[in-house]
Design an enzyme around this catalytic site. Structure first.
Site, PDB file in Angstrom:
ATOM      1  N   GLY A  29       0.812  -1.216   0.000  1.00 23.95           N
ATOM      2  CA  GLY A  29       0.000   0.000   0.000  1.00 23.95           C
ATOM      3  C   GLY A  29       0.839   1.256   0.000  1.00 23.95           C
ATOM      4  O   GLY A  29       2.013   1.238  -0.363  1.00 23.95           O
ATOM      5  N   ALA A  30       0.213   2.393   0.427  1.00 23.51           N
ATOM      6  CA  ALA A  30       0.825   3.722   0.282  1.00 23.51           C
ATOM      7  C   ALA A  30       1.303   3.853  -1.165  1.00 23.51           C
ATOM      8  O   ALA A  30       2.467   4.156  -1.442  1.00 23.51           O
ATOM      9  CB  ALA A  30       1.948   3.937   1.292  1.00 23.51           C
ATOM     10  N   HIS A  32       2.216   4.689  -4.936  1.00 30.79           N
ATOM     11  CA  HIS A  32       2.765   5.862  -5.619  1.00 30.79           C
ATOM     12  C   HIS A  32       2.911   5.509  -7.097  1.00 30.79           C
ATOM     13  O   HIS A  32       2.584   4.376  -7.517  1.00 30.79           O
ATOM     14  CB  HIS A  32       4.099   6.275  -4.987  1.00 30.79           C
ATOM     15  CG  HIS A  32       5.066   5.141  -4.847  1.00 30.79           C
ATOM     16  ND1 HIS A  32       5.700   4.564  -5.922  1.00 30.79           N
ATOM     17  CD2 HIS A  32       5.485   4.445  -3.752  1.00 30.79           C
ATOM     18  CE1 HIS A  32       6.482   3.588  -5.505  1.00 30.79           C
ATOM     19  NE2 HIS A  32       6.368   3.472  -4.187  1.00 30.79           N
ATOM     20  N   GLY A  34       5.309   4.704  -8.847  1.00 31.46           N
ATOM     21  CA  GLY A  34       6.113   3.499  -9.124  1.00 31.46           C
ATOM     22  C   GLY A  34       5.217   2.256  -9.144  1.00 31.46           C
ATOM     23  O   GLY A  34       5.281   1.438 -10.067  1.00 31.46           O
ATOM     24  N   HIS A  35       4.349   2.123  -8.122  1.00 35.64           N
ATOM     25  CA  HIS A  35       3.417   0.978  -8.098  1.00 35.64           C
ATOM     26  C   HIS A  35       2.505   1.003  -9.319  1.00 35.64           C
ATOM     27  O   HIS A  35       2.224  -0.016  -9.930  1.00 35.64           O
ATOM     28  CB  HIS A  35       2.507   1.042  -6.856  1.00 35.64           C
ATOM     29  CG  HIS A  35       3.200   0.828  -5.559  1.00 35.64           C
ATOM     30  ND1 HIS A  35       3.278   1.808  -4.588  1.00 35.64           N
ATOM     31  CD2 HIS A  35       3.822  -0.255  -5.042  1.00 35.64           C
ATOM     32  CE1 HIS A  35       3.922   1.334  -3.548  1.00 35.64           C
ATOM     33  NE2 HIS A  35       4.270   0.091  -3.786  1.00 35.64           N
ATOM     34  N   GLY A 145       9.366  -4.325  -8.372  1.00 33.22           N
ATOM     35  CA  GLY A 145      10.222  -3.189  -8.697  1.00 33.22           C
ATOM     36  C   GLY A 145      11.701  -3.497  -8.481  1.00 33.22           C
ATOM     37  O   GLY A 145      12.080  -4.203  -7.542  1.00 33.22           O
ATOM     38  N   LYS A 147      13.824  -1.349  -7.536  1.00 33.16           N
ATOM     39  CA  LYS A 147      14.382  -0.586  -6.412  1.00 33.16           C
ATOM     40  C   LYS A 147      14.744  -1.563  -5.287  1.00 33.16           C
ATOM     41  O   LYS A 147      15.793  -1.440  -4.667  1.00 33.16           O
ATOM     42  CB  LYS A 147      13.400   0.461  -5.890  1.00 33.16           C
ATOM     43  CG  LYS A 147      14.041   1.310  -4.791  1.00 33.16           C
ATOM     44  CD  LYS A 147      13.091   2.296  -4.198  1.00 33.16           C
ATOM     45  CE  LYS A 147      12.098   1.667  -3.271  1.00 33.16           C
ATOM     46  NZ  LYS A 147      12.673   1.186  -1.988  1.00 33.16           N
TER      47      LYS A 147
END
Ligand code: PAF
Length: 277
Positions: A29-30, A32, A34-35, A145, A147
């Site tokens: 969640g949260a 952004h 990127g998601h 991702g 990252k």
């Protein structure tokens, strides 16, 4: 978009899916940009897409990090509502963990170094929840991702080791205008902190630019000394590794894919990033 909350919900939903390919974006969640880029890629490559939102307690080695992890479920659902995904799975902790068990997964240096060393038990928690989610969702492709490069590599190693059928699709890191890698944790930084945090990407890029004139060890020393110039940053690690084996790199000739990886604290927020050199 159907909202699924229980194991029974998702089992029923999965039984009704007769699509040739199901894309899955697991998240905490949260959400952004990127998601959302992972969701877009899944939508483009699959007949149906499901997203999960679950802040997994077993992967937090630090209780403060768990307690401070951003929860923005209403905003997340509104963002997902705008995309044409088929379903979102938002289970409770008791639904996913009738008992708070954690399995352990070993994959040589991958599960011993860097994030694994700094966050003991973290990847065991990740594999525990990933197994549960994959077994329920039974996705064709899973979007993760870059990252979280070590997480991506460990999940890929686990899929391979267990002869699982899911295809893991690595997705590029998205960055904020100043260069900070997008992350759910960024909302915990002040506006100034977000700008200052661009130093991480600047140092990664400068490392890449100096590659032809310096050895990996020299560049590690240089990058660590750059961080030391800014006391608001507390560097945890800066290393240059082989992206396949995660072994530290002594010589550029030893790897066809060198990767600089770093973890650093700013304003009490732990930020990780990496760059292919
Ligand atoms: O990267 C994350 O958000 C989490 O580690 C994941 C893969 C959803 C497992 O909880």
């Amino acid at each position: 978009m159907i909202v699924l909350q229980t194991i029974q919900d998702i089992l029923n939903w999965r039984n009704e899916q007769h699509k040739s390919s199901l894309g899955f974006v697991p998240t905490m969640g949260a959400l952004h940009q990127g998601h959302l880029s992972l969701v877009d890629q899944s939508l483009a490559e699959n007949e149906a897409t499901i997203v999960s939102i679950f802040v997994n307690p077993t992967q937090f080695n630090d209780v403060n990090d768990f307690n401070n992890y951003p929860h923005t479920i209403e905003k997340d659902l509104a963002l997902l509502e705008e995309l044409s995904i088929s379903a979102v799975f938002i289970p409770s902790v008791s639904e996913m963990y009738p008992e708070m068990e954690k399995e352990s997964f070993y994959a040589s240096i991958l599960t011993e170094t860097l994030e694994a060393k700094m966050r003991p038990g973290h990847f065991d928690g990740v594999i525990t929840i990933i197994r549960k989610l994959f077994d329920l969702v039974q996705p064709t492709k899973v979007y993760l991702g870059e990252k979280d490069f070590q997480q991506l590599s460990i999940i890929s190693a686990w899929v391979k080791k267990e002869n699982r059928s899911e295809v893991i699709v690595p997705c590029p890191t998205l960055r904020e205008p100043h260069g900070l890698a997008m992350s759910s944790r960024n909302v915990r930084l002040s506006e100034t902190g977000r700008k200052k945090a661009s130093l991480i990407y600047q140092i990664l890029k400068a490392t890449k630019e100096q590659k032809h004139h310096n050895s990996p060890a020299e560049l590690e020393v240089w990058a660590r000394s750059e961080f030391a110039l800014y006391p608001e940053f507390q560097l945890e690690y800066f290393e240059i590794i082989d992206a396949h084996s995660f072994a530290p790199l002594a010589d550029w000739a030893d790897s066809d894919q060198a990767l600089a990886v770093t973890a650093v604290f700013l304003e009490g927020v732990r930020l990780i990033d990496n760059l292919r050199l």
